[in-house]
Design a protein around this motif. Structure first.
Motif, PDB file in Angstrom:
ATOM      1  N   PRO A  46      55.046  55.481 -27.639  1.00 10.09           N
ATOM      2  CA  PRO A  46      55.895  54.956 -28.499  1.00 10.09           C
ATOM      3  C   PRO A  46      56.853  55.997 -28.940  1.00 10.09           C
ATOM      4  O   PRO A  46      57.689  55.810 -29.857  1.00 10.09           O
ATOM      5  CB  PRO A  46      54.707  55.242 -29.640  1.00 10.09           C
ATOM      6  CG  PRO A  46      53.686  56.084 -29.217  1.00 10.09           C
ATOM      7  CD  PRO A  46      53.844  55.925 -27.566  1.00 10.09           C
ATOM      8  N   LEU A  77      56.655  64.149 -22.451  1.00  7.67           N
ATOM      9  CA  LEU A  77      57.483  63.406 -22.674  1.00  7.67           C
ATOM     10  C   LEU A  77      57.787  62.659 -23.998  1.00  7.67           C
ATOM     11  O   LEU A  77      56.512  62.541 -24.628  1.00  7.67           O
ATOM     12  CB  LEU A  77      57.998  62.438 -21.441  1.00  7.67           C
ATOM     13  CG  LEU A  77      56.715  61.584 -21.170  1.00  7.67           C
ATOM     14  CD1 LEU A  77      56.663  60.279 -22.108  1.00  7.67           C
ATOM     15  CD2 LEU A  77      56.575  61.029 -19.878  1.00  7.67           C
ATOM     16  N   SER A 104      60.397  64.012 -29.641  1.00  6.16           N
ATOM     17  CA  SER A 104      61.270  62.789 -30.338  1.00  6.16           C
ATOM     18  C   SER A 104      61.784  62.811 -31.286  1.00  6.16           C
ATOM     19  O   SER A 104      63.197  62.309 -31.452  1.00  6.16           O
ATOM     20  CB  SER A 104      60.112  61.446 -29.961  1.00  6.16           C
ATOM     21  OG  SER A 104      59.424  61.613 -31.097  1.00  6.16           O
TER      22      SER A 104
HETATM   23  N1  LIG Z   1      55.392  65.026 -30.645  1.00  6.29           N
HETATM   24  C1  LIG Z   1      55.760  64.494 -29.222  1.00  6.29           C
HETATM   25  C2  LIG Z   1      54.543  63.641 -28.637  1.00  6.29           C
HETATM   26  C3  LIG Z   1      54.958  63.423 -27.131  1.00  6.29           C
HETATM   27  C4  LIG Z   1      53.734  62.978 -26.726  1.00  6.29           C
HETATM   28  O1  LIG Z   1      52.623  63.306 -26.774  1.00  6.29           O
HETATM   29  N2  LIG Z   1      53.884  62.415 -25.064  1.00  6.29           N
HETATM   30  C5  LIG Z   1      52.889  62.273 -24.157  1.00  6.29           C
HETATM   31  C6  LIG Z   1      53.022  61.035 -23.570  1.00  6.29           C
HETATM   32  S1  LIG Z   1      52.957  59.592 -24.615  1.00  6.29           S
HETATM   33  O2  LIG Z   1      51.719  59.924 -25.225  1.00  6.29           O
HETATM   34  O3  LIG Z   1      54.118  59.527 -25.465  1.00  6.29           O
HETATM   35  O4  LIG Z   1      52.828  58.480 -23.643  1.00  6.29           O
HETATM   36  C7  LIG Z   1      52.740  63.308 -23.263  1.00  6.29           C
HETATM   37  O5  LIG Z   1      53.734  63.766 -22.787  1.00  6.29           O
HETATM   38  N3  LIG Z   1      51.536  63.943 -23.018  1.00  6.29           N
HETATM   39  C8  LIG Z   1      51.387  64.842 -21.994  1.00  6.29           C
HETATM   40  C9  LIG Z   1      50.542  66.266 -22.690  1.00  6.29           C
HETATM   41  O6  LIG Z   1      50.402  66.012 -23.753  1.00  6.29           O
HETATM   42  O7  LIG Z   1      50.526  66.884 -21.777  1.00  6.29           O
HETATM   43  C10 LIG Z   1      57.188  63.787 -29.508  1.00  6.29           C
HETATM   44  O8  LIG Z   1      57.230  63.255 -30.451  1.00  6.29           O
HETATM   45  O9  LIG Z   1      57.965  63.649 -28.514  1.00  6.29           O
END
Ligand SMILES: N[C@@H](CCC(=O)N[C@@H](CS(=O)(=O)O)C(=O)NCC(=O)O)C(=O)O
Length: 210
Positions: free
Chosen positions: A12, A51, A65
């Motif tokens: 998201p 990511l 993000s």
């Molecule tokens: N606060 C971050 C959260 C990003 C996040 O949690 N990304 C996850 C993937 S997803 O949940 O967006 O699909 C991730 O990379 N997780 C890998 C990890 O936390 O090691 C943002 O807003 O960019």
């Protein structure tokens, strides 16, 4: 400037970035990964190994993000997607805090359920955050088409992406029955081309992560 976005199909957070780039007509290369697998490239660009990451061909990678969206608005100001006054911009950012926080709680809930001995208390705590955020969004949306000044922008990108994620990742949660105004609001956003081009879907995670 050439842009590459490291994304994941259910993300998201990455969807917010995809929506904003599409709404501004900014071309970018989509690099879809599974950030939980050892094959991911996220750690090469983000020390936090998360990511989305936006990689300009000139300059530093951009990550987190909400910051990526600010970076995009600063470099591609038209059409404006942040409100015109500081007060309204801060309000839109507060909506993003709620939306992102709902996703954070949902992600923790999703992985807790996969543990050998899931904690009931921990799941209940995360579910309260998700449900509390949903109730707050319903109050902010009211009968409007968009949250801030009834003009499409940052708040709707964040709230719409969070609602779209809950719909896909937590189909058992009947938020649309509980909040008909959010059902209407979400359907209106999902009809936008930028949303249609970025509909989330589950990914296959190969590595053990919890
Ligand atoms: N606060 C971050 C959260 C990003 C996040 O949690 N990304 C996850 C993937 S997803 O949940 O967006 O699909 C991730 O990379 N997780 C890998 C990890 O936390 O090691 C943002 O807003 O960019």
């Amino acid at each position: 400037m050439a842009l590459t976005l490291i994304s994941a199909t259910p993300s998201p957070y990455a969807r917010k970035v995809r929506i904003m780039l599409a709404e501004k007509g900014v071309q970018f290369t989509l690099q879809t990964e599974v950030p939980w697998d050892s094959t991911t490239k996220t750690k090469d660009y983000n020390p936090l190994e998360k990511l989305p990451v936006l990689i300009p061909d000139k300059g530093q990678p951009v990550f987190e993000s909400h910051f990526i969206l600010e970076w995009i608005e600063a470099h591609y100001p038209e059409p404006r997607l942040y409100p015109p006054t500081k007060e309204k911009e801060l309000f839109a950012k507060q909506i993003q805090v709620i939306a992102d926080g709902m996703c954070d709680a949902g992600v923790l809930l999703f992985f807790e359920k996969q543990r050998e001995q899931p904690s009931y208390e921990w799941q209940a705590r995360q579910r309260r955050k998700l449900e509390g955020g949903m109730k707050a969004l319903s109050g902010y949306v009211g009968d409007n088409e968009f949250i801030v000044d009834n003009t499409f922008g940052l708040a709707d990108i964040a709230a719409g992406s969070a609602l779209g994620w809950v719909k896909v990742r937590m189909p058992e949660y009947d938020w649309q029955g509980e909040y008909p105004n959010l059902k209407r609001y979400s359907a209106g956003l999902e009809a936008r081309k930028s949303f249609q081009e970025s509909v989330p879907y589950p990914q296959k995670i190969s590595d053990k992560i919890v």
